[in-house]
Write a protein that holds these residues in place. Structure first.
Motif, PDB file in Angstrom:
ATOM      1  N   UNK A   1     -70.110  21.667 -22.539  1.00 35.68           N
ATOM      2  CA  UNK A   1     -69.343  21.083 -23.640  1.00 35.68           C
ATOM      3  C   UNK A   1     -70.209  20.791 -24.875  1.00 35.68           C
ATOM      4  N   UNK A   2     -71.024  21.764 -25.261  1.00 35.98           N
ATOM      5  CA  UNK A   2     -71.829  21.648 -26.477  1.00 35.98           C
ATOM      6  C   UNK A   2     -73.156  20.949 -26.319  1.00 35.98           C
ATOM      7  N   UNK A   3     -73.484  20.542 -25.110  1.00 34.91           N
ATOM      8  CA  UNK A   3     -74.790  19.929 -24.872  1.00 34.91           C
ATOM      9  C   UNK A   3     -75.570  20.807 -23.898  1.00 34.91           C
ATOM     10  N   UNK A   4     -76.877  20.617 -23.852  1.00 35.14           N
ATOM     11  CA  UNK A   4     -77.659  21.319 -22.846  1.00 35.14           C
ATOM     12  C   UNK A   4     -78.694  20.381 -22.255  1.00 35.14           C
ATOM     13  N   UNK A   5     -78.983  20.628 -21.002  1.00 35.15           N
ATOM     14  CA  UNK A   5     -79.947  19.834 -20.255  1.00 35.15           C
ATOM     15  C   UNK A   5     -80.872  20.791 -19.530  1.00 35.15           C
ATOM     16  N   UNK A   6     -82.156  20.542 -19.600  1.00 39.90           N
ATOM     17  CA  UNK A   6     -83.126  21.340 -18.852  1.00 39.90           C
ATOM     18  C   UNK A   6     -83.523  20.564 -17.609  1.00 39.90           C
ATOM     19  N   UNK A   7     -83.432  21.229 -16.470  1.00 41.71           N
ATOM     20  CA  UNK A   7     -83.817  20.636 -15.195  1.00 41.71           C
ATOM     21  C   UNK A   7     -85.128  21.300 -14.790  1.00 41.71           C
ATOM     22  N   UNK A   8     -86.200  20.531 -14.832  1.00 43.52           N
ATOM     23  CA  UNK A   8     -87.544  21.090 -14.711  1.00 43.52           C
ATOM     24  C   UNK A   8     -87.887  21.602 -13.315  1.00 43.52           C
ATOM     25  N   UNK A   9     -87.473  20.866 -12.275  1.00 44.54           N
ATOM     26  CA  UNK A   9     -87.897  21.218 -10.916  1.00 44.54           C
ATOM     27  C   UNK A   9     -86.716  21.227  -9.960  1.00 44.54           C
ATOM     28  N   UNK A  10     -86.928  21.833  -8.795  1.00 37.51           N
ATOM     29  CA  UNK A  10     -85.889  21.814  -7.767  1.00 37.51           C
ATOM     30  C   UNK A  10     -85.679  20.400  -7.238  1.00 37.51           C
TER      31      UNK A  10
END
Length: 183
Positions: free
Chosen positions: A53-62
């Motif tokens: 919905x127009x945002x982004x999130x980076x998930x660094x690790x498992x």
């Protein structure tokens, strides 16, 4: 180097593995939620990007992905809808030798009565008025599989999802559980 069959069979097998990991949560038992979260996150490459919905999130690790996935599954259970999430449809579009876009339609099944169950009863003219409480949505996954040949054998160096677009998932969730993200 990729196999002679292209990337699609690999992407298809991978999303089926992901669906199996997702289905581990269907009982909503805490140990099953944890197992599901761990298995689901094992399908994510480092620095996975989630677009919503127009945002982004980076998930660094498992590990980070597993914690976030577990929290999401726990919130579904505490919201009263459970975590019985089933894959309904898959479409794979190759975008290169090492990448594919995977479109998946999912269904959250509530009270063990799916939309397909509702449709079957309607077709048989039975169970009039019985409605499925769950819903469906479509997500888009960016699949990557990097390989090389070693002594005539294909070796997989990297395989997993690089990104997920989950606008429909979150939009449909908010329609049904408006305060989901407030707690």
């Amino acid at each position: 180097m990729s196999s002679n069959t292209g990337i699609s069979p690999h992407a298809t097998a991978f999303i089926h593995s992901y669906a199996t990991a997702t289905s581990l949560a269907s009982s909503s038992k805490p140990s099953d939620l944890q197992a599901s979260a761990t298995q689901m996150s094992s399908h994510y490459l480092p620095n996975l990007i989630s677009f919503t919905l127009g945002t982004n999130t980076t998930v660094a690790t498992q590990e980070e992905a597993s914690k976030g996935t577990l929290a999401h599954l726990q919130k579904l259970v505490s919201a009263g809808v459970g975590a019985d999430i089933r894959m309904i449809r898959v479409a794979v579009k190759e975008v290169g030798e090492f990448a594919a876009t995977v479109f998946v339609t999912w269904e959250l099944v509530v009270d063990d009565f799916s939309i397909a169950d509702e449709e079957k009863l309607k077709a048989k003219k039975q169970g009039e008025g019985k409605k499925a409480k769950g819903w469906r949505w479509r997500n888009c996954y960016g699949y990557r599989r990097m390989t090389r040949e070693v002594e005539g054998e294909e070796v997989v160096d990297k395989e997993g999802f690089e990104y997920i677009v989950s606008d429909e998932e979150v939009g449909e969730l908010i329609k049904r559980v408006p305060k989901y993200f407030e707690s």
